[in-house]
Design an enzyme around this catalytic site. Sequence first.
Site, PDB file in Angstrom:
ATOM      1  N   SER A 107       7.063  -5.442   1.681  1.00 14.90           N
ATOM      2  CA  SER A 107       6.440  -5.122   2.963  1.00 14.90           C
ATOM      3  C   SER A 107       5.469  -3.949   2.756  1.00 14.90           C
ATOM      4  O   SER A 107       4.536  -4.064   1.972  1.00 14.90           O
ATOM      5  CB  SER A 107       7.511  -4.821   4.011  1.00 14.90           C
ATOM      6  OG  SER A 107       6.972  -4.829   5.303  1.00 14.90           O
ATOM      7  N   ASP A 112       6.476 -15.412   8.585  1.00 12.08           N
ATOM      8  CA  ASP A 112       6.613 -13.959   8.688  1.00 12.08           C
ATOM      9  C   ASP A 112       5.779 -13.435   9.851  1.00 12.08           C
ATOM     10  O   ASP A 112       4.582 -13.705   9.938  1.00 12.08           O
ATOM     11  CB  ASP A 112       6.154 -13.320   7.381  1.00 12.08           C
ATOM     12  CG  ASP A 112       6.556 -11.863   7.258  1.00 12.08           C
ATOM     13  OD1 ASP A 112       6.811 -11.221   8.287  1.00 12.08           O
ATOM     14  OD2 ASP A 112       6.624 -11.377   6.120  1.00 12.08           O
ATOM     15  N   HIS A 140      10.013 -12.764   7.603  1.00 15.90           N
ATOM     16  CA  HIS A 140       9.877 -11.499   6.875  1.00 15.90           C
ATOM     17  C   HIS A 140      11.086 -11.204   5.996  1.00 15.90           C
ATOM     18  O   HIS A 140      10.953 -10.605   4.939  1.00 15.90           O
ATOM     19  CB  HIS A 140       9.665 -10.359   7.876  1.00 15.90           C
ATOM     20  CG  HIS A 140       9.115  -9.113   7.273  1.00 15.90           C
ATOM     21  ND1 HIS A 140       7.889  -9.049   6.663  1.00 15.90           N
ATOM     22  CD2 HIS A 140       9.634  -7.868   7.185  1.00 15.90           C
ATOM     23  CE1 HIS A 140       7.663  -7.821   6.233  1.00 15.90           C
ATOM     24  NE2 HIS A 140       8.705  -7.081   6.537  1.00 15.90           N
TER      25      HIS A 140
END
Length: 706
Positions: free
Chosen positions: A558, A643, A678
């Site tokens: 991320s 995501d 995600h």
Amino acid sequence: MTASLHAADLPAPPDAARQPHEVRAPHGAVRADDYYWLRDDKREAKPVIDYLQAENAYADAVMAPLQDLQGALYEEIVGRIRQDDSSVPYRERGWWYYSRFEAGKDYPVYARRRDGNGVDAAGLLAANDAGRFDGEQVLLDVNTLAEGKDYYNVGDYAVSQDNRLLAYAEDTNGRRQYTVRFRNLDTGEDYPETITGVSANLVWADDNRTLFYVENDPETLLTVRVKKHVLGTPVADDVLVYEEEDDSFYMGIDRTRDDRYIVIGVGSTVSDELRYAPADNPGTFTVLAARERDVEYSADHHGGRWVIRTNADGAANFKLVTAPTGATSRAQWTDWVGHRDDVFIEGFELFDGFTAIDERSDALERVRVLKADGSEQHVAADEPAYSMGLSVNAEPDTQWLRYSYTSLTTPATTYEVNVATGERRTLKQQPVIGYDASKYVTERIWSEARDGTRIPVSLVYRKGFEKNGQAALLQYAYGSYGSSMDPGFNLPVVSLLDRGMVYAIAHIRGGQEMGRRWYDDGKLFNKINTFTDFIDVTRDLVARGYAAKDRVAGYGGSAGGLLMGAVANMAPQDYRVILSQVPFVDVVTTMLDPTIPLTTNEYDEWGNPEQQDAYDYMLSYSPYDNLSAQAYPAMFVGTGLWDSQVQYWEPAKYVAKLRDLDTGDAPIVFRTNMDAGHGGKSGRFRRYRELSEMYAFLLAQLDVEH
């Protein structure tokens, strides 16, 4: 056995077409983005899906020689997990709540049992471990709910105050757009009404019919409205309670510690505001203190007063203040636990006779107990690098404080300590089959960054390791949002340690391990410190003999994927391998688009690119924009098609451009989970298959004996 893969030995990778496109900023700046076409908000355009599938096929080809290793890693990791494990039960309103797993199943069972007849946490743990579930009421069997679905997650559930009704929020694609469903716990009946497009945050009012929830914007997925639904009435009639007009603020709802109030909290990177209403009659919500830029606060109510954690009045590391029950402004706040330059207050929990404070000092967490008579004490720890924090303390009328403890060698452990007598009890330690903590060593060192700042680093390796400059190293970091990456036990990493590797966590600036200054020195116009800290830690570890110069891997996900992209551009020669999951790599284009989640509400984290100086600074480090003709390390890049935090097209564009510019022969693998978001695929075992693939790639590239 070792195996090393080189691009020259593999079939040709996919070659994404280049289609000229310009991205314009409001101040007139223009950038070429030839791979902008890979963005498809609906995730259905055939050219885009074809490209992602071609990359997956190429990843299959690259990884084919490592299938046996991948399988062995998966069996090792899963083999350490007790499959029929359960959580530590906690008591609330006459029931003991817990979750448990059944052998061979991917999802938890959420359950409870009535209190009484000497029932306690230890007894319930023993019963669950023995497979005795008499008297158990199953709230949700997620295995049943997930049947036939590629992805399934229960984000939150809430039991009504009379213990009879259940509301839960489910996600079926990983995009974090939840659907709320209702169940009667007395009869097992599922109610027909559903609420769609919400966040996983649910609160019941005292009437046991009214549920408060947070509605998301369907495009940006930002939390924008609080509504209330009365069970048995049309969802279309749900009443709007509060709407946030400023899209730089997140939103959440909760009940206070004493159950007197329902609260609505909104917060941006640099400002907070809380509203409260009586839980027994939640009509009008009163603002506790109006929002002010650079004033952050969170609050809870217990013992007839508000207790507030805030950075107001220059308390950069936060302090605790109190306010009367009906408070409506900061003028009514009174200092209680003062600010200290060397101690960062992260949180607190209120009890009838004491207060527990989560804090950190010297990049280590600790728990401070502040008693009603003004005396205080710290909960002790026995290792040089560890993570400690408050556990679930559901009820305030107790002398027992629960806290969690872990380190890079100690599996997660839940303790409770009696604050009156000092007695400590071990409730549960994470069972790790075949693991012997005495065979591993953890330490904490400090590396010097190029500007002279000392960076804490947590390390773990197998006992007998020699710092002779020959080992392989995996270095992890995050370094954004003030999120601290504390040294906790990492079950899969044991497979790397047992093969002679060293694992390091670099506590770089941008996190909050060393207090608020640490965060401020790694965001906005100081963001470059995050990247250079990581590189300087790597060079120091190599210089000290923890690793060979050509056997270092970097790992981040991320915002940590942004870190990986930046260091790969800035210092490719320092890394043999880069592992990057759901990476935020197209900083400028994303931050220029307010329709994407995590954009407008993060201007105070990265900067507002509509302003020329912020645009120029972000452009100076954005991984996608700074790819150049040079030899890059081997890379494993992962993403999820659905995501919602970092859109799949960021890493897709990044890899496509990287393939054009990379002058080296190290392989680049790009894996897209076509049914995940995600956090990757759902289920406790499926994610370990993904991780095993990445670890197999890592070991092969670092020439580690399998």
